[in-house]
Design a protein around this motif. Sequence first.
Motif, mmCIF file in Angstrom:
data_model
loop_
_atom_site.group_PDB
_atom_site.id
_atom_site.type_symbol
_atom_site.label_atom_id
_atom_site.label_comp_id
_atom_site.label_asym_id
_atom_site.label_seq_id
_atom_site.Cartn_x
_atom_site.Cartn_y
_atom_site.Cartn_z
ATOM 1 N N PRO A 1 4.630 4.584 3.945
ATOM 2 C CA PRO A 1 4.088 4.120 2.665
ATOM 3 C C PRO A 1 5.101 4.213 1.527
ATOM 4 O O PRO A 1 4.962 3.478 0.539
ATOM 5 N N GLY B 1 6.020 0.966 0.740
ATOM 6 C CA GLY B 1 4.861 0.085 0.718
ATOM 7 C C GLY B 1 5.045 -1.172 -0.113
ATOM 8 O O GLY B 1 4.647 -2.263 0.310
ATOM 9 N N LEU C 1 4.464 -4.992 1.013
ATOM 10 C CA LEU C 1 3.430 -5.815 0.371
ATOM 11 C C LEU C 1 4.023 -7.137 -0.077
ATOM 12 O O LEU C 1 3.455 -8.214 0.173
ATOM 13 N N TRP D 1 5.410 -3.625 -5.646
ATOM 14 C CA TRP D 1 5.162 -2.219 -5.899
ATOM 15 C C TRP D 1 4.014 -1.995 -6.876
ATOM 16 O O TRP D 1 3.192 -1.102 -6.709
ATOM 17 N N TYR E 1 0.925 -2.451 -5.024
ATOM 18 C CA TYR E 1 0.734 -1.421 -3.994
ATOM 19 C C TYR E 1 0.229 -0.121 -4.610
ATOM 20 O O TYR E 1 -0.759 0.445 -4.164
ATOM 21 N N ASP F 1 -3.711 -1.854 -3.770
ATOM 22 C CA ASP F 1 -3.850 -2.977 -2.839
ATOM 23 C C ASP F 1 -2.962 -2.714 -1.628
ATOM 24 O O ASP F 1 -1.910 -3.320 -1.448
ATOM 25 N N THR F 2 -3.386 -1.782 -0.788
ATOM 26 C CA THR F 2 -2.480 -1.309 0.257
ATOM 27 C C THR F 2 -2.815 -1.822 1.648
ATOM 28 O O THR F 2 -2.030 -1.631 2.575
ATOM 29 N N ALA G 1 -0.259 -4.304 3.520
ATOM 30 C CA ALA G 1 1.055 -3.666 3.688
ATOM 31 C C ALA G 1 0.970 -2.532 4.694
ATOM 32 O O ALA G 1 1.805 -2.411 5.589
ATOM 33 N N ASN G 2 -0.079 -1.722 4.567
ATOM 34 C CA ASN G 2 -0.206 -0.599 5.498
ATOM 35 C C ASN G 2 -0.440 -1.057 6.922
ATOM 36 O O ASN G 2 0.010 -0.416 7.874
ATOM 37 N N VAL H 1 -0.242 7.524 -0.219
ATOM 38 C CA VAL H 1 -0.438 6.656 -1.378
ATOM 39 C C VAL H 1 -1.050 7.464 -2.520
ATOM 40 O O VAL H 1 -0.638 7.362 -3.677
#
Lengths: 253, 253, 319, 260, 260
Positions: free
Chosen positions: C29, C32, C36, C222, C225, C229-230, C233-234, C253
Amino acid sequence: MTAPPIVQLKATGKRFGAGPPVLEAINLEVERGEFISLIGPSGCGKSTLLRLIAGLTPPTAGEIIVDGMTPANAREEVFFVFQDSNLLPWRRVAANVELPLMLRRDLTLKRRERVKAMLELVGLGDAAEKYPWQLSGGMKMRVSIARALSVAPHILLLDEPFGALDEMTRDHLNEDLLGIRARDPFTAFFVTHSVAEAVFLSTRVVVLSANPGRVHRVITVPFPYPRPPELRETPEFLQLLAETSRELRAVRH
Amino acid sequence: MTAPPIVQLKATGKRFGAGPPVLEAINLEVERGEFISLIGPSGCGKSTLLRLIAGLTPPTAGEIIVDGMTPANAREEVFFVFQDSNLLPWRRVAANVELPLMLRRDLTLKRRERVKAMLELVGLGDAAEKYPWQLSGGMKMRVSIARALSVAPHILLLDEPFGALDEMTRDHLNEDLLGIRARDPFTAFFVTHSVAEAVFLSTRVVVLSANPGRVHRVITVPFPYPRPPELRETPEFLQLLAETSRELRAVRH
Amino acid sequence: SRDAAPKPAPGGAPTLTKVILQTDWYAEPEHGGFYLALVKGYYREAGLDVEISQGGPNSMPPQKVATGAATFALGRSDDVAIANSRGIPIVMVGALMQRDPQAIMFHRESGIHTFKDLDGRNIMAVPGSTFLPIMEQTYHIKVAVTPLDFGLSRFMADKNFVQQCFITNEPFYVRKEGAKVETLLLSDSGFSPYRVWYAKRSYIAEHPEVVRAFTAASIRGWREYVAGDTAEANARISSLNPKMDAEFMAYSVKAMQDFKLVTGDPALGESVGQIRRERIEHELKQMAGIGQFERPVTVDEVFDGRFLPPEAQPAAPGK
Amino acid sequence: MKRHLPWLLPVATGALLIAAWYGLKRLFHVESFVLPAPDEILTAAWRERRALISAVGLTAQGAVLGFLAAVGVGFGLSMFLAFSIRIKQSFYPYILILQMTPVIILAPIFVLWLGQGLPSIVAITFMICFFPVVANTTMGFISVDRNLQELFVMCNATRSQEIRYLRVPGAMPYFLTGVKIAGTLAPIGAITGDFLAGSAQNGVGGIGFMTITYFSQLKTPALFATGMIACLLGFLFVFGVNFLHWFLLHQWHDSLVRKE
Amino acid sequence: MKRHLPWLLPVATGALLIAAWYGLKRLFHVESFVLPAPDEILTAAWRERRALISAVGLTAQGAVLGFLAAVGVGFGLSMFLAFSIRIKQSFYPYILILQMTPVIILAPIFVLWLGQGLPSIVAITFMICFFPVVANTTMGFISVDRNLQELFVMCNATRSQEIRYLRVPGAMPYFLTGVKIAGTLAPIGAITGDFLAGSAQNGVGGIGFMTITYFSQLKTPALFATGMIACLLGFLFVFGVNFLHWFLLHQWHDSLVRKE
Ligand SMILES: Nc1ncnc2c1ncn2[C@@H]1O[C@H](COP(=O)(O)OP(=O)(O)OP(=O)(O)O)[C@@H](O)[C@H]1O
Ligand SMILES: Nc1ncnc2c1ncn2[C@@H]1O[C@H](COP(=O)(O)OP(=O)(O)OP(=O)(O)O)[C@@H](O)[C@H]1O
Ligand SMILES: [Mg+2]
Ligand SMILES: [Mg+2]
């Protein structure tokens, strides 16, 4: 003009490191085709003399000339039957006999045949596929002899080749050796402890004394070749035998 | 009642793996103090027979009893002069001779003396500090003999101990052997290719045939001990010699 | 040639510029925002074909950038300065974190409360780290150092063990095993570097537009993220590094958010992506003071602020 | 001239290799932060001499003790295994496991039980060095000449006498080869130990510690200088073992005896 | 019964060791995050089976390739060195240097030249494995029987014939010992390579990657499971080399020939 001697030892001497001299002032001229036996007490330097002629060790005094060259250069014409059988433990009997021919790049076909013939000669026709550790002491020596004979060298150095063999096999191989020599002449240096064998085979018998090794006497054997087995029973032979034995006994004290 | 035989072979046979039998149906009873010579063609199983008696290899048929025990259990009374000298390359001559005494924890002082005496006996008094690679073939065998004699075993197995020696040294050691035996009796099994030696030394000569090895004949030698060197020239001796040679020749074909 | 100079992407109608981002560790992360931007197509929108190359213990990001094996890479601002002093011409252009997530962790039972309490203790840390001597100076303490092996069992086994960590990472695992763990952020130790992305100096000179586009798209990634709003990306991160499970990433996070690692403190005028010249200047002075440099390093050498979008530009001094 | 060849030849090769080093660097534009030039390494070594000298002491200590332990325990273990085929069957697999388990997994256990610093470094060095000694010595023990074995049987030698007077001297050439390998591994082992279990005051630890320090500080020439020191340390071991080889074998073994 | 001893004995020892393991754990209260119990390790291995299975493939690949390279190059190098004492004097010190330089120093060069991933892993495995092969083979070459050497002299053998037909077969027992050591080092080498130069692109790393991961996540039982896998991999090598030993030597060498 006579042909030059094939092997000449001129005042040759040998000592190991700082030790006492092992051989001293050896003078010997050997003609092509001669059969020279070397006899003398244990440790007097017979093996060392052969190793000098083979160029396996350098003399520390005097000079050795083999076929007009240094011993090391003449090695192509020489082969050695070592005092111990010196077989490669990882090669079968036939492969051991084949080794020198292979290293000299003889044709595969011809050499297979030759190996077979030589093994038959020494009575080991059925041991061809054995490994050395499966052989008796005498059998190993016979493999070593077969190996040397298969090379058919001009000069053959034999260091007690028959010492581990029974009399019958020994006499038989003696005669074979003379037979081969008749067809395909070679010059031989032959170390033995059997005076009878020495006299029966040789043109000359060299008696060495010990500490240091010197030439005590050279006895010429006058009998013509081929020498039949019956020669061994003739009075002339027995007389020469007795004389040689006497000389040998004289060097010991 | 007579003493039981010290070595008994009862229908003893030996084969290696799935190979042909090397020895077959050997029957032999040997009394304490006997001197048995084994003669026979090369590869007939002489060494194998000694190794059986020593318990170095088990028989594949029949039985062997040594002093009432299995060969392996009787090993304390037995010593072996192997066909090749079998010296430890990292030990000097004296240390090689000393080895069995040391392993048997003999007193250091006594054993040093004994080692010295035995080396003198075999004519190697001044080679005590050499390494085996510095010796000639015959010298190595003599070290091996000195080693065996220093142990003074009840049963001595000798596998061609004198094969690499000149006649003089050989005769001399033959007499020494009998001398030791007179003072300090042992039972001997003696492999040799010299019929004369066999007859001179033995109480009985066992002639083995080959393929497979069997007892061809046992010849009893009637001469009393001590046997003077002159015995060798007597007609009785020469006659027995001739007979033995004939028997030996008969087993070969 | 391994030089990652822009070349047209194969097939694509609008020609995209190929860019390789070398991260400093396996996907996690802490990267991240980049993932993203990648999965949401922000890079593509900016005309870039970005490939994120995962790092590891020995991925050598500065060397890769310098040799052209990568276009951008991640690291700390002090690493960039050190690299320059060793002749590696790299320049930082944007910051993924205003504060370094590195921290010191210890057991509550150890009796440590402040950096001062570390005096005379043994710390498992990366040998040669800039923060160590500065921390010693700042708090007048002395510590012994054990090389960081990235393991946690020694920490667990010894209640007096002190170890360098990522506040977003190791505390999660030791807490799960029941340790009562406390942390001190290294940014409070007296030395507070940025976490930045950087490029080779010559590349920046030749392709300023690529650098600008990458920087803008990364900052956009970034912002979103850390705003939470993860999910996408995660998902990508855990597909690349299956060790990354949802629970752990949520923890990471949250730590980034709680400690304002990415956003910085708005009260101080900090924002995502920002790099302040004064902070770099101060950092260089501190580093020079402890002899980190083999030759002097200037701010202009290591930092180029031109590519930060207006919203990430520091407020004018004096405000 | 000929007398000096044993020295001149490696020096000449070294000169060629160094020339090639410079040449390659120039030809392929290899930058110094990847592969520094020899002069840069020497300069760095000189600049960092204080740290390196105090580091080398610690590492040498770990290397020597770990090496001695590896040689001693390895030899003893091989003797133990030689006592009977049953013993060997029972234990050899577990010795292999000890050798094959990556040391990073065991390091925390060592540290926990032996504490940080020298004892653990020695233990890790030992772990890295001991197996070549065991493998070689064991092979030497089973390669002993059968004829000599029979001689010992005829001498009624006990198993331990056989091992002491036959197998041990006979296995020396193998054993020494194992020791030689252990010698080259010992400095690496101590450096690894320093990585995993070392500790440092004032930024100066063992060579392993300096290695990571320089690595993390991108001091590539200094990093190579630590490698150079590791090699020098290793050469001391190699010289020592070569002397031992000569001392133990020159009187009888074919690898050294010169038959004239 | 006797027939089964070669299997039963190590199993029995194993059982005892495992019992001791549990006993010690309990006695000294060793916690599982330091030394997990065998059952925990197996459970963890099972739980992580998918990751471990995909990891083991990559590591095995690196180990096998690195091992083969080490054996091949090591053997070839030894042959080259055997050609003349001059060659040996010229090059041997530099082979030693290659061996004695900690791999962590060279790893960056590999990574930068060969890239992260398999090629670098193979190179690192090679570096870790090749020296035992060279050291042993070289010792085998110089230990050859002088008498046999003289035989070859009498056969007018060229140097390369002598090497091929005398020294190579004569050195086999030594060579195989070196190969055995290389075999036990290969998995460790590949794991180290994975540490230092691995890549976990697409989420698939090798055992080394898994080792760091578990190590840094305090999954100690899983960590030990990677060690177990390293050992299993190592045993495959050992079996392979033992078979080779048997295959090459059982007909003639004292280590295997049974004189009845
Ligand atoms: N270990 C073995 N494996 C297989 N065969 C063997 C072995 N040892 C000996 N032989 C065979 O057994 C036979 C007898 O061997 P042995 O050594 O007993 O003969 P020997 O009578 O001592 O001969 P020599 O006089 O030549 O020494 C030979 O044919 C030999 O090939
Ligand atoms: N490499 C060596 N180093 C030192 N001395 C040696 C070496 N080789 C042989 N000798 C010595 O040289 C002498 C002669 O040895 P050589 O082998 O030539 O004797 P030999 O006549 O063949 O004896 P045998 O009939 O016993 O085989 C011996 O005294 C021996 O000790
Ligand atoms: Mg001789
Ligand atoms: Mg025999």
